[in-house]
Design a protein around this motif. Sequence first.
Motif: not given
Length: 555
Positions: A138-139, A134-136, A131-132
């Motif tokens: 975005c942040y 794949f969503t990195l 999750f981290r």
Amino acid sequence: MNEIPIPSLSVFGGNTNTISGKRTTRASSEQRGQFEIFVILTSERGLGLLGSKNRKVVGLSLLRFLSAELTRGYFLEHNEAKYTERRERVYTCMRIPRELEKLMVFGIFLCLDAFLYVFTLLPLRVFLALFRLFTLPCYGLRDRRLLQPAQVCDILKGVILVICYFMMHYVDYSMMYHLIRGQSVIKLYIIYNMLEVADRLFSSFGQDILDALYWTATEPKERKRAHIGVIPHFLMAVLYVFLHAILIMVQATTLNVAFNSHNKSLLTIMMSNNFVEIKGSVFKKFEKNNLFQMSNSDIKERFTNYVLLLIVCLRNMEQFSWNPDHLWVLFPDVCMVIASETAVDIVKHAFITKFNDITADVYSEYRASLAFDLVSSRQKNAYTDYSDSVARRMGFIPLPLAVLLIRVVTSSIKVQGILSYACVILFYFGLISLKVLNSIVLLGKSCQYVKEAKMEEKLFHPPPASTPGKPPPKSQNKCKPSQEENLSASVTSQPVHPKENVIPLLVTSSSDQFLTTPDGDEKDIAQESSELKHRSSKKDLLEVDRFTICGNRID
């Protein structure tokens, strides 16, 4: 010289004569030798040695000899130290079963905690790491690393587990069972012994393969490339886990054949093989470190046997359509296997401690060393995961055993319908609850054992950092806060990420420095060997790791 009358001796036989000059008795050759001894004692010189020239010799007889034998006495207190030592040895042998089983129970729960981690927390940690990843975007990239080193290791473990599980589907358990069942009893006995030796060799080399993979994948990129790459290491790790899982499957199948044999001869032979272990261990010289290695190996062996018995019961229950009555048929054989293993361990350790003058208190030191591993894995400066620490210490690698157990459970239990999936989910939450409860209890007991052994100061020392071939520098603890506050707070906190301006170094444990030979200067190792001999016994116990599985190494 005056003549000395010789009393009549019914014991010697012969006639009574006087001795003067060259006069002798008329007796046989045997009686003549006995009379010569008597002559020496009764001569003028002999009487002087006995204290008096004019002393008269008292007549000897068989009755007087028997009376002396029946009434003579002795005092044990004249050798008090010897008999006190014998009594302490007896008390030590009587204490061994209790102290050994306390260590065994604690070690088995440590292995259970590492084993449940693969089924419960590892999937959740892999999900959080993905999750981290794949969503990195975005942040934004706040850190130079896409993932933390622990997250990279978790993903590698998860991928290896999934790949090996699908590879195990190509291994037919039923065909393997009938192939082994068609062999003779002697062949199966030899095969089982060979499998035990191969299991130890696989476990010894397997953890090195996994450690090499983890370090290669998480090594800082600023370093000079000194490895063959992550993909070759990953393929080696997958191949190792797959082969080791097949090896354990053959062991479980052989044990299953022994359970299902009609005359139970194979099972009896396999159980008697445990007593051969006593002969190979009891009469060897053991130091405290060597006994610690054997204790860790026995813990791993006993836990592995429990899992193998679980697999055998699952396969047999499946063949009999989960009839609970068949479970009671298997129960006596299961108890016999467990009882024989326990009895062999107790007898083996009791005589090893007796022959090597080792007290029973040494097992509390072993338990404190295992507890130290658990507590130190929760520190801010932790350099390894707890499951990996157990693998290095005891030689217990949970991945191959977990792959086999998942393969057996999924093939034995068919999940169909919404209710079945709901039961699986509830069972998974039950495993998580058991894992959390077991971890909390173990952590509390470990802190207690560490405090009793007065090892708290070692928990707050940072892990040694060194380059290959050179020993780590001695750490200096300038400020020492309250040990109880730090011990309670550090075991629940997260590891601190090192600063960016500090060049990360290869973190190695003290056990690697003591038991492995690095690739660098061998002269430095020779200079440090004299210092290693003078280390305390408790520190030496913390330096004993993966060599437990290779047998009893005598330094």
